[in-house]
Design an enzyme around this catalytic site. Structure first.
Site, mmCIF file in Angstrom:
data_model
loop_
_atom_site.group_PDB
_atom_site.id
_atom_site.type_symbol
_atom_site.label_atom_id
_atom_site.label_comp_id
_atom_site.label_asym_id
_atom_site.label_seq_id
_atom_site.Cartn_x
_atom_site.Cartn_y
_atom_site.Cartn_z
ATOM 1 N N GLY A 688 -59.346 25.439 -25.871
ATOM 2 C CA GLY A 688 -59.795 26.227 -27.010
ATOM 3 C C GLY A 688 -59.058 25.788 -28.251
ATOM 4 O O GLY A 688 -58.455 24.704 -28.277
ATOM 5 N N SER A 690 -56.333 26.639 -29.593
ATOM 6 C CA SER A 690 -54.901 26.442 -29.604
ATOM 7 C C SER A 690 -54.426 25.455 -28.546
ATOM 8 O O SER A 690 -53.260 25.116 -28.505
ATOM 9 C CB SER A 690 -54.196 27.776 -29.431
ATOM 10 O OG SER A 690 -54.714 28.443 -28.313
ATOM 11 N N GLY A 691 -55.292 25.009 -27.688
ATOM 12 C CA GLY A 691 -54.851 24.009 -26.719
ATOM 13 C C GLY A 691 -55.567 24.128 -25.399
ATOM 14 O O GLY A 691 -56.568 24.844 -25.276
ATOM 15 N N LYS A 692 -55.040 23.423 -24.406
ATOM 16 C CA LYS A 692 -55.713 23.395 -23.110
ATOM 17 C C LYS A 692 -55.167 24.478 -22.180
ATOM 18 O O LYS A 692 -54.027 24.910 -22.309
ATOM 19 C CB LYS A 692 -55.483 22.041 -22.457
ATOM 20 C CG LYS A 692 -56.215 20.900 -23.155
ATOM 21 C CD LYS A 692 -56.341 19.709 -22.208
ATOM 22 C CE LYS A 692 -57.298 18.663 -22.744
ATOM 23 N NZ LYS A 692 -56.618 17.584 -23.486
ATOM 24 N N LYS A 708 -51.192 27.968 -20.459
ATOM 25 C CA LYS A 708 -51.779 27.607 -21.746
ATOM 26 C C LYS A 708 -50.794 26.710 -22.464
ATOM 27 O O LYS A 708 -49.637 27.059 -22.649
ATOM 28 C CB LYS A 708 -52.063 28.873 -22.558
ATOM 29 C CG LYS A 708 -52.772 28.588 -23.869
ATOM 30 C CD LYS A 708 -53.608 29.776 -24.306
ATOM 31 C CE LYS A 708 -52.805 30.686 -25.204
ATOM 32 N NZ LYS A 708 -53.550 31.861 -25.627
ATOM 33 N N ASP A 817 -58.567 40.903 -31.575
ATOM 34 C CA ASP A 817 -59.540 39.907 -31.132
ATOM 35 C C ASP A 817 -60.106 40.294 -29.765
ATOM 36 O O ASP A 817 -60.184 39.487 -28.850
ATOM 37 C CB ASP A 817 -58.881 38.522 -31.093
ATOM 38 C CG ASP A 817 -59.926 37.403 -31.110
ATOM 39 O OD1 ASP A 817 -61.107 37.695 -31.401
ATOM 40 O OD2 ASP A 817 -59.560 36.252 -30.834
#
Ligand SMILES: *[C@@H]1O[C@H](CO)[C@@H](O)[C@H](O)[C@H]1NC(C)=O
Ligand SMILES: *[C@@H]1O[C@H](CO)[C@@H](O)[C@H](O)[C@H]1NC(C)=O
Length: 989
Positions: A688, A690-692, A708, A817
């Site tokens: 996503g 911000s990263g994998k 994450k 969120d």
């Protein structure tokens, strides 16, 4: 009074007798006119009422007509043309009560329960001077009960339950001397209640249960109160359950002559139960989940009307009084989880229509009572974890009402009564841990889905008739004396998820045609004498996560197909397997899966078996050319590897340059190297902004985590750094069943890792939205349907998580969120809220914080973002409302094929008064719970209200609404098992 009845002479003169007639007619006319005038006035009040509530569609039939008067409308009762009752239950009234309702001067009963009325206690009702009956339960009232409520002096029925009233219950309530019914349960009182309530001498029903926030208090012990308590001769129903009550149960409660139902469950009362009882009419005694000690009073055995006796989860000791066993009305006996000893009185069931008999987890000894099902009504039977012995009575086999039978962990011997296997309604039969014997039954009851019979002495073969056990889900017959083969017929059971046949004497080869074992996730055939190869078809069982075939005589190669499975646990050790293990299984997670198979080898030494050694053998057979080619190839390989290592070392420099710093948030069963070694391509399950995200099996017992990884090469940018900090600060400090667990974080100069519990079922959006379903990730297949009960469970779970964040943390947290892709699901579909990168802490609930920028996701953004950046937790309520709409309609929050976002679209539909059932997700529309689904949809509408102030809060009250949903439209919901209400607790997990 003759002077008044005979008019003075001169008047008599002017009004001779006959002239009275038109006058009488005129008076009649006048009185009729007056009546119709009253009717007109009252009709006007009704139409003003409807207007002031913004014309809810539920009141569409409130239109004046010549043919019938408003007195005939179902919500209204009149006497002599004047309105006396308004029954406005569950009509979707969302606005407060206007003062002119008291212009209905003859109003005696006002019932507004199950609406959405906000605000403080409606003091405007003080003007309804004849009001006798007031029901405001199941609304959104808040604030205190006013201290002058005793101005409603005629009240006989006051029902304020299931609102958000807080502060003290004022002493003025106890000055309503005429009260017969007082319901104050399920609110948010955080003060005290007046002891004077005990003393209202006309009171018949007093319900104070489920007020966990009361200041802890003792049950009345002092003399004057007790004396008053004795005056409550009318009291029939007393419920003090789930309250922080301490002290002991006063004997005077049992002295209330008319008491019929007594509930003091889940409090902190201790000491012993009063041994004298004057309340001869008692039907229900529920003292469960307390700290009660001592004996069960012998006098309970004299309560001829006793229907339900629930004393479970206490520390009661001694025996079960004989007298109880022969009470003629007894239906429900629950004595589990105490320290009771002695034998079970043998007469239980002989004279009573028993429905439930539960004495599990005690120290009871002796024989099983013969006549439990004598009345032909027994459906629940639990005696597990005692020391009962002897044979099970044959009569148990003739009890067709049984639903669940739990007899495990006792000393029963002999055979299982033949009829029990075939008992028509039986769904679960738990027999494990006894000395039972006999062969497996040829046939089973159609409804049986769980059989646990491990650790007994059952023997004989698994017959081919096993294919008729169609509905079996769990079959555990481990550690018995079963022999013969595992028949192919066992593999056709379509619902079987768990098959445990370890530690028996099974032999022969395994069946290969096993494709219909679609649901199987656990297979254990260890410690038998099974031989032949492992069928490669096992590799095609889609749900298999645990496979144990150890300690058999299996031979041949391990089929490479096994490598396709996502196994959490694999044990093939102590067999005669040979050859190399499949490449996909060469993983540290499986390093204990293979030992003690002399012929087996691996290419890596960490697998704890021989390293394969075939190369040299082959080399000797090759010619020179091949050697040259190989040499060149090898040289190139070396070059490539060197190049790769240089790159890799650059790429991973952070990991090795600076030592990674691991901050644990709980006890861990892995180290940072377990995590770091798993950060590789095949383990990526998502990526996503911000990263994998990786799925990593961290140890040999198959424990799995999700990792994450924020950022990779460049320096973390400031935004990501902030999100990381927010996530660590918040998740590192809160623990809740419905919030995802952060296990630890690992940080280096340039990269950060967040390690979470792994959630087997991924995120909610993948289950709801078809377009996303094709994703192979997590094996969520295209055709998987999320049924309604699971959806409701998810809604409840997410609500509890949010409720906890908003209300029960030392500093309230707004998530900012909330969306279906941030609601994760574990293997049992429990919802957990995840991704706190945008979350903010508040100083106190309700406080608005300034946001520098709009955060969150389109389709879920509350409209106030458009005009202000000062927001509070109501923005989460809005987003949660969108999730509810997703759950009920199956639509995406921001579907590009539609012009409107889901929330607006749902409002639009609802506003036009179209049937809600039209927009319910087709996958769940065909459903007996349609009413419930519609209620959750309405709740979604309510949460997505434009004005933040009209949205509900996530407080307990809100949960009650949601939880009460199953019962809305069924005014008897209060009669549902009260245990149902525990699960709603928002802060106890
Ligand atoms: C109340 O009802 C009575 C009849 O039961 C009627 O005579 C009286 O006018 C009503 N009062 C009002 C203020 O409507
Ligand atoms: C009780 O709750 C109300 C409303 O939430 C709050 O304003 C009040 O301060 C609380 N009182 C106590 C003593 O906690």
């Amino acid at each position: 009074m003759p002077r008044l009845t005979s008019p003075p002479p001169h008047i008599r003169f002017f009004f001779p007798f006959f002239s009275y007639i038109p006058c009488v007619v005129f008076l009649c006319f006048l009185s009729h006119a007056a009546e119709s005038q009253i009717q007109d006035q009252e009709l006007q009040v009704l139409s003003k009422l409807r207007q002031s509530w913004q014309d809810p569609s539920s009141l569409d039939h409130w239109v004046a007509s010549n043919s019938s008067s408003h007195c005939a409308w179902p919500e209204i009762k009149c006497q002599e043309g004047s309105i006396t009752e308004l029954n406005l239950v569950n009509l979707n009234i969302n606005y407060s009560i206007p003062p002119f309702v008291c212009d209905l001067k003859n109003l005696t009963k006002l019932d507004l329960s199950y609406n959405n009325i906000p605000g403080e206690f409606p003091a405007v009702l003080y003007n309804c001077s004849k009001l006798v009956y007031l029901d405001l339960s199941q609304n959104y009232f808040e604030g205190p009960i006013p201290s002058d409520i005793n101005r409603m002096a005629d009240l006989q029925v006051l029902i304020l339950a299931a609102n958000s009233f807080s502060f003290d219950v004022p002493a003025s309530v106890a000055r309503l001397r005429r009260l017969r019914i007082l319901h104050l349960y399920m609110s948010e009182y955080n003060g005290t209640y007046p002891e004077e309530i005990f003393g209202l001498s006309d009171l018949e029903e007093l319900r104070l249960e489920y007020n966990k926030k009361f200041v802890p208090s003792q049950l009345p012990q002092n003399f004057t109160v007790l004396k008053k308590l004795r005056d409550m001769e009318a009291l029939e129903h007393l419920d003090l359950g789930i309250n922080p009550l301490t002290g002991e149960i006063p004997g005077s409660i049992f002295a209330l002559r008319n008491l019929s139902e007594l509930y003091v469950y889940e409090t902190y009362v201790s000491k012993s139960i009063p041994q004298a009882v004057r309340a001869a009419n008692l039907r229900v005694i529920d003292l469960s989940l307390n700290n009660l000690m001592g004996n069960i009073p012998e006098v309970f055995g004299q309560l001829k009307n006793l229907y339900s006796l629930n004393l479970e989860f206490n520390q009661l000791s001694g025996g079960i009084p004989e007298g109880i066993a022969s009470l003629p009305a007894l239906s429900d006996v629950r004595l589990s989880n105490n320290n009771l000893s002695g034998t079970i009185p043998p007469d239980f069931g002989k004279f009573s229509p028993l429905r439930r008999f539960e004495v599990a987890f005690n120290n009871l000894t002796g024989a099983f009572p013969e006549q439990l099902c004598h009345g032909g009504t027994l459906f629940g039977l639990a005696t597990m974890n005692n020391n009962l012995s002897g044979e099970l009575p044959e009569s148990l086999g003739n009890c067709s009402t049984l639903l669940e039978v739990m007899l495990n962990n006792n000393g029963f011997t002999g055979k299982v009564p033949g009829g029990l296997w075939m008992s028509r309604n039986l769904t679960a039969l738990l027999l494990s841990g006894n000395g039972l014997t006999g062969e497996l039954p040829k046939e089973l009851s159609r409804k049986l889905n769980r059989i646990e019979m491990s650790n007994n002495k059952f023997f004989g073969k698994i017959l081919s008739t096993v294919s008729s056990w169609r509905n079996l889900v769990v079959f555990d017959a481990s550690n018995n004396l079963l022999s013969g083969t595992v028949p192919a017929e066992l593999t056709v059971l379509p619902s079987l998820t768990t098959l445990l046949l370890g530690q028996n004497k099974l032999s022969g080869i395994l069946p290969t045609d096993i494709v219909s074992w679609k649901s199987l996730n656990t297979l254990n055939l260890s410690h038998n004498k099974i031989s032949g190869p492992i069928p490669s078809e096992i590799g095609f069982l889609p749900g298999l996560t645990q496979l144990d075939l150890s300690d058999n005589q299996l031979s041949g190669l391990i089929p490479p197909e096994i490598g396709q499975l996502n196994l959490n646990r694999l044990n093939l050790s102590s067999n005669r397997l040979s050859g190399p293990i499949p490449a996909k299984l060469e993983n540290a997670a499986y390093d204990t899966s293979f030992p003690n198979n002399p012929g087996l080898c691996a290419s890596n030494s960490f697998m704890r078996i021989n390293v394969c050694n075939t190369q040299s053998h082959r080399l000797s057979k090759t010619n020179l050319t091949l050697i040259v080619i190989l040499a060149i190839a090898a040289a190139m390989c070396v070059l490539l590897v060197v190049l790769f290592m240089i790159r890799a070392s650059r790429k991973n420099r952070d990991w090795f340059d600076s030592t990674p710093k691991l901050t644990p948030f709980q006890r861990l069963n892995f180290t940072e190297s377990n995590i770091l070694s798993g950060l590789k391509g095949p383990n990526v399950i998502g990526s996503g902004g911000s990263g994998k995200v990786y799925r990593i099996v961290v140890n040999s017992s198959g424990d799995t985590v999700a990792v994450k990884r924020i950022s990779n090469n460049q320096k973390l940018n400031e935004k990501l750094e902030k999100q990381f900090a927010a996530e660590v600060e918040i998740l590192g400090n809160i623990k809740h069943r419905h919030i995802v667990k952060l296990l630890c974080c690992i940080s280096c100069e340039h990269s950060k890792l967040l390690v979470y519990e792994y959630m087997e079922n991924g995120s909610l959006d993948r289950w709801l939205h078809k377009k996303k379903r094709l994703s192979p990730i997590l094996g969520v297949a295209n055709n998987m349907i999320l049924e309604w009960p699971k959806r409701l469970q998810i809604a409840l779970g997410a609500a509890k998580g949010l409720c906890y964040m908003h209300n029960d943390c030392s500093s309230p947290i707004i998530h900012r969120d909330v969306k279906s892709s941030n609601i994760l699901l574990d293997s049992e579909f429990n919802a957990k809220i995840a991704d706190f990168g945008l979350a903010r802490m508040l100083a106190e609930p309700g406080e608005a914080v300034s946001m520098t920028a709009v955060a969150g996701s389109f389709g879920y953004l509350a409209p106030e973002y458009a005009h202000t950046t000062r927001v509070n937790e109501k923005i989460d309520v809005y987003s949660f409302g969108v999730v509810l709409l997703e759950l009920t309609t199956g639509r995406e929050p921001n579907d590009r094929d539609e012009d409107m976002c889901l929330a607006d679209w749902a409002w639009f539909h609802f506003d036009q008064g179209k049937p809600i059932s039209d927009v319910i997700d087709e996958e769940i529309r065909d459903n007996s719970s349609l009413d419930q689904i519609c209620n959750v949809f309405k709740l979604g509408i309510f949460c997505t209200a434009k004005l933040p102030s009209t949205r509900p809060t996530m407080k307990e009250k809100f949960q009650h609404k949601l939880d009460a949903a199953p019962f809305l439209g069924n005014s008897k919901y209060e009669e549902m098992p009260r245990r149902y209400f525990h699960v709603l607790e928002c802060n106890t997990y």
